[in-house]
Design a protein around this motif. Structure first.
Motif: not given
Length: 132
Positions: A19-27, A11-17, A1-5, A7-9
């Motif tokens: 792994r980087e996005a999932q490691a963030d406190a806001k993930a 990654v979708a925008w290409g701002v973070m990998s 599914t698509e992640d409405d979070s 971190a998902g945003r």
């Protein structure tokens, strides 16, 4: 599914990998949801037909944070097709034992469904309401 979070945003925008996005406190901060208070509610619906007999596990991030790989999830659910209720409960317990601190929702649907007497069997734990 698509992640409405968040971190998902990222990654979708290409701002973070991922792994980087999932490691963030806001993930896991939600960026989209359905409901009366949703500002932008564009539901995305997909159809999935399993390639053969088995079970479909539908879960929240309260489980997939701890079992994100399909092979690992499959190994943790050996009775999914024959005992969906026990499987759902065991998967919730797996997430909690791994340190789960989020809501954990798991639904196990045997496939094909006609072979079973009921629809998917689910288990949900809301850590704010219960310490099961």
């Amino acid at each position: 599914t698509e992640d409405d979070s968040w971190a998902g945003r990222m990654v979708a925008w290409g701002v973070m990998s991922e792994r980087e996005a999932q490691a963030d406190a806001k993930a896991h901060v939600l960026t989209g949801w359905l409901g009366a208070d949703a500002t932008e509610s564009e539901p995305r619906v997909r159809t999935f037909t399993p390639p053969g007999p088995g079970a479909v596990v539908v879960c929240s991030d309260g489980l997939w944070n701890y079992l994100p790989e399909a092979d690992t999830l499959r190994a943790a659910a050996p009775f999914a097709r024959t005992d969906p209720r026990r499987t759902a409960a065991a998967l919730v317990r797996t997430a909690l034992d791994a340190g789960g601190h989020d809501n954990v929702t798991v639904v196990v649907v045997p496939f094909p469904l006609a072979e079973h007497s009921g629809a998917g069997i689910g288990r949900q734990l809301n850590r704010e309401r219960s310490d099961e």
